[in-house]
Scaffold this motif. Structure first.
Motif, PDB file in Angstrom:
ATOM      1  N   CYS A  78       0.823  -1.207   0.000  1.00 42.93           N
ATOM      2  CA  CYS A  78       0.000   0.000   0.000  1.00 42.93           C
ATOM      3  C   CYS A  78       0.865   1.269   0.000  1.00 42.93           C
ATOM      4  O   CYS A  78       1.716   1.435   0.880  1.00 42.93           O
ATOM      5  CB  CYS A  78      -0.915   0.024   1.223  1.00 42.93           C
ATOM      6  SG  CYS A  78      -1.914  -1.469   1.403  1.00 42.93           S
ATOM      7  N   SER A  86       6.395   2.001 -11.240  1.00 41.62           N
ATOM      8  CA  SER A  86       5.211   1.198 -10.937  1.00 41.62           C
ATOM      9  C   SER A  86       4.905   0.162 -12.020  1.00 41.62           C
ATOM     10  O   SER A  86       4.571  -0.986 -11.731  1.00 41.62           O
ATOM     11  CB  SER A  86       3.992   2.095 -10.739  1.00 41.62           C
ATOM     12  OG  SER A  86       4.141   2.870  -9.567  1.00 41.62           O
ATOM     13  N   CYS A  90       4.908  -3.996 -11.725  1.00 44.42           N
ATOM     14  CA  CYS A  90       3.771  -4.839 -12.101  1.00 44.42           C
ATOM     15  C   CYS A  90       4.221  -6.024 -12.961  1.00 44.42           C
ATOM     16  O   CYS A  90       3.654  -7.116 -12.873  1.00 44.42           O
ATOM     17  CB  CYS A  90       2.721  -4.018 -12.845  1.00 44.42           C
ATOM     18  SG  CYS A  90       1.771  -2.925 -11.747  1.00 44.42           S
ATOM     19  N   LEU A 108      -2.520  -3.625  -3.853  1.00 39.55           N
ATOM     20  CA  LEU A 108      -1.637  -2.607  -4.432  1.00 39.55           C
ATOM     21  C   LEU A 108      -2.268  -1.221  -4.358  1.00 39.55           C
ATOM     22  O   LEU A 108      -1.947  -0.338  -5.155  1.00 39.55           O
ATOM     23  CB  LEU A 108      -1.332  -2.960  -5.895  1.00 39.55           C
ATOM     24  CG  LEU A 108      -0.593  -4.281  -6.127  1.00 39.55           C
ATOM     25  CD1 LEU A 108      -0.476  -4.577  -7.613  1.00 39.55           C
ATOM     26  CD2 LEU A 108       0.787  -4.254  -5.487  1.00 39.55           C
ATOM     27  N   SER A 109      -3.159  -1.017  -3.422  1.00 35.42           N
ATOM     28  CA  SER A 109      -3.897   0.231  -3.315  1.00 35.42           C
ATOM     29  C   SER A 109      -2.987   1.426  -3.047  1.00 35.42           C
ATOM     30  O   SER A 109      -1.910   1.299  -2.470  1.00 35.42           O
ATOM     31  CB  SER A 109      -4.963   0.131  -2.213  1.00 35.42           C
ATOM     32  OG  SER A 109      -4.377  -0.223  -0.978  1.00 35.42           O
ATOM     33  N   GLU A 110      -3.448   2.593  -3.525  1.00 41.08           N
ATOM     34  CA  GLU A 110      -2.758   3.880  -3.340  1.00 41.08           C
ATOM     35  C   GLU A 110      -1.384   3.916  -4.003  1.00 41.08           C
ATOM     36  O   GLU A 110      -0.449   4.543  -3.510  1.00 41.08           O
ATOM     37  CB  GLU A 110      -2.635   4.224  -1.845  1.00 41.08           C
ATOM     38  CG  GLU A 110      -3.986   4.383  -1.156  1.00 41.08           C
ATOM     39  CD  GLU A 110      -3.855   4.700   0.320  1.00 41.08           C
ATOM     40  OE1 GLU A 110      -3.165   5.682   0.641  1.00 41.08           O
ATOM     41  OE2 GLU A 110      -4.439   3.969   1.133  1.00 41.08           O
ATOM     42  N   ASN A 111      -1.261   3.206  -5.128  1.00 43.94           N
ATOM     43  CA  ASN A 111      -0.048   3.255  -5.935  1.00 43.94           C
ATOM     44  C   ASN A 111      -0.411   3.721  -7.352  1.00 43.94           C
ATOM     45  O   ASN A 111      -1.461   3.351  -7.869  1.00 43.94           O
ATOM     46  CB  ASN A 111       0.615   1.872  -6.017  1.00 43.94           C
ATOM     47  CG  ASN A 111       1.263   1.465  -4.708  1.00 43.94           C
ATOM     48  OD1 ASN A 111       2.132   2.154  -4.193  1.00 43.94           O
ATOM     49  ND2 ASN A 111       0.823   0.336  -4.162  1.00 43.94           N
ATOM     50  N   LEU A 113      -0.287   2.883 -10.397  1.00 44.91           N
ATOM     51  CA  LEU A 113      -0.037   1.813 -11.363  1.00 44.91           C
ATOM     52  C   LEU A 113      -0.371   2.250 -12.778  1.00 44.91           C
ATOM     53  O   LEU A 113       0.351   1.939 -13.729  1.00 44.91           O
ATOM     54  CB  LEU A 113      -0.870   0.571 -11.013  1.00 44.91           C
ATOM     55  CG  LEU A 113      -0.710  -0.018  -9.608  1.00 44.91           C
ATOM     56  CD1 LEU A 113      -1.521  -1.298  -9.506  1.00 44.91           C
ATOM     57  CD2 LEU A 113       0.745  -0.269  -9.274  1.00 44.91           C
ATOM     58  N   LEU A 137      -7.143  -2.757  -5.948  1.00 43.83           N
ATOM     59  CA  LEU A 137      -6.499  -1.754  -6.803  1.00 43.83           C
ATOM     60  C   LEU A 137      -7.146  -0.391  -6.586  1.00 43.83           C
ATOM     61  O   LEU A 137      -7.339   0.380  -7.526  1.00 43.83           O
ATOM     62  CB  LEU A 137      -6.627  -2.169  -8.271  1.00 43.83           C
ATOM     63  CG  LEU A 137      -5.974  -3.499  -8.673  1.00 43.83           C
ATOM     64  CD1 LEU A 137      -6.312  -3.855 -10.109  1.00 43.83           C
ATOM     65  CD2 LEU A 137      -4.458  -3.437  -8.492  1.00 43.83           C
ATOM     66  N   GLU A 139      -7.538   3.472  -5.681  1.00 41.25           N
ATOM     67  CA  GLU A 139      -6.685   4.663  -5.824  1.00 41.25           C
ATOM     68  C   GLU A 139      -5.390   4.340  -6.559  1.00 41.25           C
ATOM     69  O   GLU A 139      -4.293   4.638  -6.085  1.00 41.25           O
ATOM     70  CB  GLU A 139      -6.377   5.268  -4.448  1.00 41.25           C
ATOM     71  CG  GLU A 139      -7.596   5.826  -3.741  1.00 41.25           C
ATOM     72  CD  GLU A 139      -7.261   6.553  -2.457  1.00 41.25           C
ATOM     73  OE1 GLU A 139      -6.368   7.424  -2.496  1.00 41.25           O
ATOM     74  OE2 GLU A 139      -7.886   6.257  -1.430  1.00 41.25           O
ATOM     75  N   CYS A 140      -5.519   3.733  -7.723  1.00 39.26           N
ATOM     76  CA  CYS A 140      -4.340   3.331  -8.496  1.00 39.26           C
ATOM     77  C   CYS A 140      -4.231   4.046  -9.841  1.00 39.26           C
ATOM     78  O   CYS A 140      -3.556   3.564 -10.755  1.00 39.26           O
ATOM     79  CB  CYS A 140      -4.354   1.819  -8.715  1.00 39.26           C
ATOM     80  SG  CYS A 140      -3.917   0.868  -7.238  1.00 39.26           S
ATOM     81  N   ASN A 168     -11.173   5.166  -8.525  1.00 38.60           N
ATOM     82  CA  ASN A 168     -10.491   5.206  -9.817  1.00 38.60           C
ATOM     83  C   ASN A 168     -11.458   5.814 -10.837  1.00 38.60           C
ATOM     84  O   ASN A 168     -12.670   5.690 -10.698  1.00 38.60           O
ATOM     85  CB  ASN A 168     -10.086   3.807 -10.273  1.00 38.60           C
ATOM     86  CG  ASN A 168      -8.886   3.281  -9.509  1.00 38.60           C
ATOM     87  OD1 ASN A 168      -7.786   3.802  -9.601  1.00 38.60           O
ATOM     88  ND2 ASN A 168      -9.107   2.224  -8.719  1.00 38.60           N
TER      89      ASN A 168
END
Length: 249
Positions: A78, A86, A90, A108-111, A113, A137, A139-140, A168
């Motif tokens: 996170c 990023s 992945c 993988l939140s708040e990244n 991506l 996922l 806030e990606c 998102n």
């Protein structure tokens, strides 16, 4: 970290969960952690939160995750990936999903991506060896473009049961693409979170068609979207359909 990892590798260590919140983790430290992952029979959950990790550090960590001896089930990263790396991370994670049949939760939140990163990730998620059940996922920085590869995952894997895409910019087009995967017979998704995804009444028809066909979906979170009476009426008509098994809405 080196001293800590020496303890974690000891045969008497039965630690199951390791959380590293706001830590300064170098590539060397991730190399030491990778050695722990490849040897520990007890460690099943590893969480990094607000710990900025370089691509080289994640690459080393993924080598440990791909080791046949790794028993990790839950991996949380996170707010820990750098914007410039990023997408590359992945790719590394996709290779882990192909090799590691034990990993069932990936957060993988708040990244940042982005659509490119998710496209790489989905290549691993679609693999027959991947057993991920929960994927977060939120806030990606995803757009509608991420929904097509995600729909392909939904239609091809029988393991994924929870998908969180909160905050998102999916929008109506993205939701319609996602619904194509949700309607497929092999889709086993039970929990779908689409809060704050910039959805309007225009996507409610596609959602209604999913509710009329998908008997597995039991939780649907649509909070924080711009639905009006017309869209809600369409959804309510689908909720009373005999096929619909939704429990939480």
């Amino acid at each position: 970290m080196k001293l800590l990892c020496e303890g974690l590798k000891h045969p008497n260590c039965i630690l199951q969960t390791l959380r590293l919140y706001r830590c300064l983790i170098s590539p060397t430290s991730c190399g030491a952690l990778a050695a722990v992952l490849s040897t520990s029979q007890w460690l099943t959950e590893l969480e990094f939160s607000e710990t900025k990790l370089e691509a080289s550090a994640l690459k080393l960590l993924c080598e440990g995750l791909k080791d046949p001896g790794c028993k990790l089930q839950k991996l949380k990263l996170c707010a820990s990936l750098l914007p410039e790396s990023s997408a590359a991370v992945c790719k590394y994670l996709a290779s882990v999903l192909i090799c590691n049949p034990h990993l069932t939760e990936l957060d993988l939140s708040e990244n940042p991506l982005g659509d490119k990163g998710v496209k790489y990730l989905c290549e691993g998620l679609r693999h027959s060896n991947c057993k991920v059940e929960k994927l977060e996922l939120s806030e990606c920085s995803l757009s509608a473009a991420s929904c097509e590869p995600l729909a392909q995952v939904l239609s091809s894997t029988r393991s994924l049961t929870r998908l969180l895409l909160i905050n998102n910019r999916i929008e109506d087009l993205g939701l319609k693409l996602l619904c194509e995967g949700l309607k497929q017979p092999d889709c086993q998704l039970k929990d779908l979170a689409l809060a704050e995804c910039h959805l309007t009444d225009a996507c409610c028809g596609a959602l209604a068609s999913v509710l009329n066909r998908n008997e597995n979906l039991t939780l649907l979170d649509l909070s924080g979207n711009d639905f009006k009476d017309f869209g809600v009426q369409i959804l309510c008509d689908a909720l009373i359909h005999p096929i619909c098994k939704l429990q939480t809405f």
